[in-house]
Motif scaffolding. Sequence first.
Motif, PDB file in Angstrom:
ATOM      1  N   ASP A 224       0.822  -1.218   0.000  1.00 23.76           N
ATOM      2  CA  ASP A 224       0.000   0.000   0.000  1.00 23.76           C
ATOM      3  C   ASP A 224       0.859   1.272   0.000  1.00 23.76           C
ATOM      4  N   ILE A 225       1.983   1.247   0.706  1.00 22.04           N
ATOM      5  CA  ILE A 225       2.879   2.407   0.747  1.00 22.04           C
ATOM      6  C   ILE A 225       3.508   2.639  -0.633  1.00 22.04           C
ATOM      7  N   ALA A 226       3.653   1.548  -1.412  1.00 22.85           N
ATOM      8  CA  ALA A 226       4.262   1.655  -2.739  1.00 22.85           C
ATOM      9  C   ALA A 226       3.430   2.523  -3.687  1.00 22.85           C
ATOM     10  N   LEU A 227       2.180   2.804  -3.336  1.00 22.64           N
ATOM     11  CA  LEU A 227       1.336   3.665  -4.162  1.00 22.64           C
ATOM     12  C   LEU A 227       1.699   5.143  -4.035  1.00 22.64           C
ATOM     13  N   LEU A 228       2.446   5.503  -3.002  1.00 21.79           N
ATOM     14  CA  LEU A 228       2.816   6.912  -2.817  1.00 21.79           C
ATOM     15  C   LEU A 228       3.791   7.347  -3.901  1.00 21.79           C
ATOM     16  N   ASN A 229       3.487   8.453  -4.561  1.00 17.23           N
ATOM     17  CA  ASN A 229       4.409   9.010  -5.545  1.00 17.23           C
ATOM     18  C   ASN A 229       5.457   9.883  -4.870  1.00 17.23           C
ATOM     19  N   HIS A 230       6.508  10.167  -5.627  1.00 18.83           N
ATOM     20  CA  HIS A 230       7.648  10.929  -5.098  1.00 18.83           C
ATOM     21  C   HIS A 230       7.512  12.425  -5.379  1.00 18.83           C
ATOM     22  N   SER A 231       8.031  13.213  -4.441  1.00 19.25           N
ATOM     23  CA  SER A 231       8.277  14.644  -4.665  1.00 19.25           C
ATOM     24  C   SER A 231       9.503  15.042  -3.866  1.00 19.25           C
ATOM     25  N   CYS A 232      10.297  15.974  -4.420  1.00 22.37           N
ATOM     26  CA  CYS A 232      11.451  16.497  -3.666  1.00 22.37           C
ATOM     27  C   CYS A 232      11.009  17.555  -2.665  1.00 22.37           C
ATOM     28  N   SER A 233       9.697  17.822  -2.651  1.00 22.63           N
ATOM     29  CA  SER A 233       9.101  18.687  -1.629  1.00 22.63           C
ATOM     30  C   SER A 233       7.909  17.933  -1.041  1.00 22.63           C
ATOM     31  N   PRO A 234       8.182  16.843  -0.280  1.00 25.96           N
ATOM     32  CA  PRO A 234       7.113  15.935   0.160  1.00 25.96           C
ATOM     33  C   PRO A 234       6.212  16.544   1.224  1.00 25.96           C
TER      34      PRO A 234
ATOM     35  N   THR B 159       5.681  11.435  -0.887  1.00 26.87           N
ATOM     36  CA  THR B 159       6.821  11.192  -0.011  1.00 26.87           C
ATOM     37  C   THR B 159       8.087  11.391  -0.837  1.00 26.87           C
ATOM     38  N   SER B 160       9.235  11.243  -0.223  1.00 27.20           N
ATOM     39  CA  SER B 160      10.489  11.317  -0.980  1.00 27.20           C
ATOM     40  C   SER B 160      11.120   9.933  -1.029  1.00 27.20           C
ATOM     41  N   TYR B 161      11.526   9.514  -2.216  1.00 27.81           N
ATOM     42  CA  TYR B 161      12.172   8.211  -2.376  1.00 27.81           C
ATOM     43  C   TYR B 161      13.676   8.277  -2.094  1.00 27.81           C
ATOM     44  N   ILE B 162      14.233   9.475  -2.067  1.00 30.05           N
ATOM     45  CA  ILE B 162      15.692   9.634  -2.034  1.00 30.05           C
ATOM     46  C   ILE B 162      16.114  10.655  -0.983  1.00 30.05           C
TER      47      ILE B 162
END
Length: 437
Positions: free
Chosen positions: A202-212, A239-242
Amino acid sequence: MMKAEGIPGIEQFASPGKGRGLRVSRAYGVGELLFSCPAYSYVLSVGERGLICEQCFTRKKGLAKCGKCKKAFYCNANCQKKNWPMHKLECQAMCAFGENWRPSETVRLVARIIARLKAQKERSPSEILLLLGEMEAHLEDMDNEKREMTEAHIAGLHQFYSKHLDFPDHQALLTLFSQVHCNGFTVEDEELSNLGLAIFPDIALLNHSCSPNVIVTYRGINAEVRAVKDISPGQEIYTSYIDLLYPTADRLERLRDMYYFSCDCKECTTKSMDVVKMSVRKRSDEIGEKEIKDMVRYARNSMENFRRAKQDKNILCGSFILEMCELSIDKMSTVFDDSNVYILHMMYQAMGICLFTEDYEGAVRYGEKVIKPFTVLYPAYSMNVASMFLKLGRLYIALDRKLAGIDAFQKALTIMEVVHGKDHTYVTELKQEMRDF
């Protein structure tokens, strides 16, 4: 299979240009829990054995060890019994292979996923919104290096687990390893130490942003999603992936390499923080663009060489690796300011080496140089900043600098109460630590 019923306040939708995503249907304030997700499958890092329970990831003293392999540790007989369906995949193999039992964390996690998939009869509590098999794999985007790495993982799976698992076909294994590569989470503690690897569909559905606007943290084997900004109804959750410390070009390269997309968030399109992140030294002679580009190239090479040196089992001398750090810092300092992210990266690494070699004075010296720029360059509620304050606080206490220690702890606590929640064990343990001094 059990029908997906959804998560209150959260809905899945087609995010423009990003595929699937999650958004909120009501307002959330800073520090509020949006939802939590139990791990579908997980493994404890070998280095944490004896310190953390293999089943529930509780950190405590006096854990009981597995009577057979004597390498897995548990809170009690109940945790051991619950963990047996997964531990039995490794227990006999660890005894049989001895020192030669060395599967990677990724291989260990995939073995457990295969066992879970075989035993699973209905949709799990980790798959309320997304089934594990529906996670992105990006098989078609893999380059030769990644494909070779995946083939090596598959060979390791066959080597260490063939007696206890029936494997799906090769293509299914390629897909599963690729899904774990793209969607696996490193479970970390309050100091960002690696506790293990897990998968949370379910968490894998979150997309990335560098301003999460959210952060993912961990409570045992559960991932929790908490707001780090106020979120209005209808807004997408990002969320942020990195690691967000680095300039735009570095972040985009990392995202393309690991996750096969480019970010178009406001921070990446405006590059508003890049000038601050890439600050150069004030010199009597002007520093030209070519000199800066050459130094960036040198910095990136130094970071890669340092990473390899840390992984090289033949290099056991902390002083040698520290010297590598210091030489690169000296060279970069001819062009970059001390708050430049590449110098900060090497100073942070140097702090880690000093901690490892128990040179606490050295660790504090580097930590104090890093912490102020970190508070500027990272978002307001960053675990990177909180963990630095925590480390500095514990170092100050060890060096009998009580007031400085309590001040650092208080700053860490302000962030941790938002990202972990006020009732989290890490928060209550830190408050107790402060009371003890």
